[in-house]
Every structure is written in C-alpha cells, then in structure tokens.
Write a protein that holds these residues in place. Structure first.
Motif, PDB file in Angstrom:
ATOM      1  N   LEU A 198     142.205  -7.879 -39.008  1.00 19.96           N
ATOM      2  CA  LEU A 198     142.460  -7.510 -37.619  1.00 19.96           C
ATOM      3  C   LEU A 198     142.172  -6.032 -37.374  1.00 19.96           C
ATOM      4  CD1 LEU A 198     145.741  -9.487 -36.858  1.00 19.96           C
ATOM      5  CD2 LEU A 198     143.433  -9.957 -36.006  1.00 19.96           C
ATOM      6  N   LYS A 199     142.570  -5.174 -38.314  1.00 17.05           N
ATOM      7  CA  LYS A 199     142.293  -3.744 -38.167  1.00 17.05           C
ATOM      8  C   LYS A 199     140.798  -3.456 -38.199  1.00 17.05           C
ATOM      9  CE  LYS A 199     146.429  -1.400 -39.725  1.00 17.05           C
ATOM     10  NZ  LYS A 199     146.928  -0.355 -40.623  1.00 17.05           N
ATOM     11  N   ASN A 200     140.074  -4.179 -39.047  1.00 16.63           N
ATOM     12  CA  ASN A 200     138.627  -4.022 -39.125  1.00 16.63           C
ATOM     13  C   ASN A 200     137.963  -4.430 -37.817  1.00 16.63           C
ATOM     14  OD1 ASN A 200     136.994  -2.908 -41.030  1.00 16.63           O
ATOM     15  ND2 ASN A 200     136.961  -4.695 -42.355  1.00 16.63           N
ATOM     16  N   GLU A 201     138.397  -5.555 -37.251  1.00 19.24           N
ATOM     17  CA  GLU A 201     137.834  -6.014 -35.983  1.00 19.24           C
ATOM     18  C   GLU A 201     138.123  -5.021 -34.858  1.00 19.24           C
ATOM     19  OE1 GLU A 201     135.906  -8.683 -35.384  1.00 19.24           O
ATOM     20  OE2 GLU A 201     135.885  -9.023 -37.533  1.00 19.24           O
ATOM     21  N   LYS A 202     139.319  -4.470 -34.848  1.00 19.95           N
ATOM     22  CA  LYS A 202     139.679  -3.493 -33.819  1.00 19.95           C
ATOM     23  C   LYS A 202     138.836  -2.230 -33.962  1.00 19.95           C
ATOM     24  CE  LYS A 202     143.618  -0.993 -31.937  1.00 19.95           C
ATOM     25  NZ  LYS A 202     145.041  -0.700 -32.070  1.00 19.95           N
ATOM     26  N   ALA A 203     138.625  -1.770 -35.188  1.00 20.87           N
ATOM     27  CA  ALA A 203     137.804  -0.585 -35.409  1.00 20.87           C
ATOM     28  C   ALA A 203     136.356  -0.836 -35.010  1.00 20.87           C
ATOM     29  CB  ALA A 203     137.881  -0.153 -36.878  1.00 20.87           C
ATOM     30  N   ALA A 204     135.843  -2.035 -35.284  1.00 20.58           N
ATOM     31  CA  ALA A 204     134.472  -2.360 -34.902  1.00 20.58           C
ATOM     32  C   ALA A 204     134.323  -2.381 -33.387  1.00 20.58           C
ATOM     33  CB  ALA A 204     134.074  -3.699 -35.498  1.00 20.58           C
ATOM     34  N   LEU A 205     135.317  -2.940 -32.696  1.00 18.80           N
ATOM     35  CA  LEU A 205     135.265  -2.989 -31.245  1.00 18.80           C
ATOM     36  C   LEU A 205     135.311  -1.588 -30.648  1.00 18.80           C
ATOM     37  CD1 LEU A 205     135.214  -4.748 -28.716  1.00 18.80           C
ATOM     38  CD2 LEU A 205     137.704  -4.767 -28.793  1.00 18.80           C
ATOM     39  N   GLN A 206     136.154  -0.735 -31.205  1.00 19.25           N
ATOM     40  CA  GLN A 206     136.249   0.633 -30.704  1.00 19.25           C
ATOM     41  C   GLN A 206     134.954   1.399 -30.941  1.00 19.25           C
ATOM     42  OE1 GLN A 206     139.708   2.288 -32.594  1.00 19.25           O
ATOM     43  NE2 GLN A 206     141.117   1.424 -31.098  1.00 19.25           N
ATOM     44  N   GLN A 207     134.229   1.053 -31.984  1.00 15.30           N
ATOM     45  CA  GLN A 207     132.978   1.738 -32.267  1.00 15.30           C
ATOM     46  C   GLN A 207     131.853   1.228 -31.359  1.00 15.30           C
ATOM     47  OE1 GLN A 207     131.349   1.100 -36.145  1.00 15.30           O
ATOM     48  NE2 GLN A 207     130.032   2.872 -36.010  1.00 15.30           N
ATOM     49  N   LEU A 208     131.817  -0.080 -31.098  1.00 17.06           N
ATOM     50  CA  LEU A 208     130.709  -0.662 -30.358  1.00 17.06           C
ATOM     51  C   LEU A 208     130.905  -0.680 -28.852  1.00 17.06           C
ATOM     52  CD1 LEU A 208     129.810  -3.668 -32.659  1.00 17.06           C
ATOM     53  CD2 LEU A 208     128.565  -1.533 -32.360  1.00 17.06           C
ATOM     54  N   LEU A 209     132.119  -0.553 -28.378  1.00 22.05           N
ATOM     55  CA  LEU A 209     132.383  -0.638 -26.955  1.00 22.05           C
ATOM     56  C   LEU A 209     131.610   0.405 -26.142  1.00 22.05           C
ATOM     57  CD1 LEU A 209     133.960  -2.318 -24.934  1.00 22.05           C
ATOM     58  CD2 LEU A 209     135.802  -0.662 -25.116  1.00 22.05           C
ATOM     59  N   PRO A 210     131.571   1.679 -26.534  1.00 22.42           N
ATOM     60  CA  PRO A 210     130.777   2.642 -25.753  1.00 22.42           C
ATOM     61  C   PRO A 210     129.282   2.298 -25.717  1.00 22.42           C
ATOM     62  CG  PRO A 210     132.258   3.808 -27.212  1.00 22.42           C
ATOM     63  CD  PRO A 210     132.328   2.369 -27.589  1.00 22.42           C
ATOM     64  N   ALA A 211     128.750   1.764 -26.803  1.00 18.24           N
ATOM     65  CA  ALA A 211     127.344   1.392 -26.826  1.00 18.24           C
ATOM     66  C   ALA A 211     127.084   0.228 -25.867  1.00 18.24           C
ATOM     67  CB  ALA A 211     126.913   1.032 -28.237  1.00 18.24           C
ATOM     68  N   ALA A 240     124.668   7.489 -28.943  1.00 22.56           N
ATOM     69  CA  ALA A 240     125.171   8.673 -29.651  1.00 22.56           C
ATOM     70  C   ALA A 240     126.564   8.416 -30.213  1.00 22.56           C
ATOM     71  CB  ALA A 240     125.184   9.872 -28.722  1.00 22.56           C
ATOM     72  N   SER A 241     127.330   7.560 -29.553  1.00 20.72           N
ATOM     73  CA  SER A 241     128.663   7.252 -30.060  1.00 20.72           C
ATOM     74  C   SER A 241     128.587   6.485 -31.383  1.00 20.72           C
ATOM     75  CB  SER A 241     129.465   6.454 -29.037  1.00 20.72           C
ATOM     76  OG  SER A 241     128.943   5.141 -28.920  1.00 20.72           O
ATOM     77  N   LEU A 242     127.476   5.785 -31.619  1.00 19.30           N
ATOM     78  CA  LEU A 242     127.307   5.064 -32.885  1.00 19.30           C
ATOM     79  C   LEU A 242     126.972   5.998 -34.041  1.00 19.30           C
ATOM     80  CD1 LEU A 242     125.280   1.965 -31.692  1.00 19.30           C
ATOM     81  CD2 LEU A 242     127.691   2.081 -32.257  1.00 19.30           C
ATOM     82  N   MET A 243     126.568   7.210 -33.728  1.00 20.31           N
ATOM     83  CA  MET A 243     126.188   8.152 -34.779  1.00 20.31           C
ATOM     84  C   MET A 243     127.386   8.881 -35.390  1.00 20.31           C
ATOM     85  SD  MET A 243     123.106   7.754 -35.047  1.00 20.31           S
ATOM     86  CE  MET A 243     122.011   6.725 -34.136  1.00 20.31           C
ATOM     87  N   GLY A 244     128.561   8.684 -34.839  1.00 22.72           N
ATOM     88  CA  GLY A 244     129.770   9.323 -35.371  1.00 22.72           C
ATOM     89  C   GLY A 244     130.221   8.662 -36.662  1.00 22.72           C
ATOM     90  N   LYS A 245     131.383   9.073 -37.131  1.00 22.09           N
ATOM     91  CA  LYS A 245     131.907   8.488 -38.364  1.00 22.09           C
ATOM     92  C   LYS A 245     132.274   7.032 -38.139  1.00 22.09           C
ATOM     93  CE  LYS A 245     136.753   9.512 -38.009  1.00 22.09           C
ATOM     94  NZ  LYS A 245     137.886   9.514 -38.835  1.00 22.09           N
ATOM     95  N   ASP A 246     132.163   6.258 -39.167  1.00 21.24           N
ATOM     96  CA  ASP A 246     132.399   4.826 -39.101  1.00 21.24           C
ATOM     97  C   ASP A 246     133.881   4.542 -39.314  1.00 21.24           C
ATOM     98  OD1 ASP A 246     132.134   2.118 -39.049  1.00 21.24           O
ATOM     99  OD2 ASP A 246     131.129   1.952 -40.986  1.00 21.24           O
ATOM    100  N   PRO A 247     134.597   4.076 -38.294  1.00 14.49           N
ATOM    101  CA  PRO A 247     136.030   3.808 -38.472  1.00 14.49           C
ATOM    102  C   PRO A 247     136.294   2.614 -39.394  1.00 14.49           C
ATOM    103  CG  PRO A 247     135.333   3.159 -36.273  1.00 14.49           C
ATOM    104  CD  PRO A 247     134.163   3.841 -36.917  1.00 14.49           C
TER     105      PRO A 247
END
Length: 83
Positions: A30-43, A64-71
């Motif tokens: 669940l934490k992994n899915e939440k982190a993935a959503l937070q990373q991909l939502l701006p894109a 550019a938001s995808l170029m940040g650190k990977d949560p």
C-alpha cells in the motif's frame, strides 16, 4: 522471533512466517502504491492539461517532476525482501 515448533505437531515453518509477515507485506504494498501515485500524479495532470490547452509547458513541468528522487525506492529501502 518465532519460537521453535516441535515436529510432532507437523507445523510448517514457512507457512508460519508467511502468515506472520502477510500484514507487513500488505502495508508495504500500500505504501509503494501511494508513493507511485504521488510521483506520477503531476505527470498525468500535466499531460491532461497539455492536451486540453494545447500548451506543452504543463507537460514539461509534469515530466520534470519525474526527474526528482524516487519515493518508491525510499519505501523499498526499508524492506530488503520477504522471500
């Protein structure tokens, strides 16, 4: 620590460990899915706005938001592996 089980009860150590760790695996998933959503939502948001307006700038900002650190990498660093 899982206490040793006597062989006369024919308890399976692997199934005990899986049963013991299943809530932890679910929580990590669940934490992994939440982190993935937070990373991909701006894109996704930038892509949608770019399609609606015809302006490529929101797409670039979203990319550019995808170029940040990977949560997700941070979440996975907490757990080495269950199997």
């Amino acid at each position: 620590t899982i206490p040793p089980s006597p062989p006369r009860h024919s308890l399976d150590r692997a199934s005990e460990i899986r049963q013991f760790l299943s809530p932890v695996e679910k929580q990590c998933h669940l934490k992994n899915e939440k982190a993935a959503l937070q990373q991909l939502l701006p894109a996704y948001l930038g892509y949608t706005i770019s399609l609606v307006t015809g302006n490529p700038l929101p797409l670039l900002v979203g990319a550019a938001s995808l170029m940040g650190k990977d949560p997700m990498q941070e979440e996975n660093a907490n757990v080495h592996g269950f199997r």
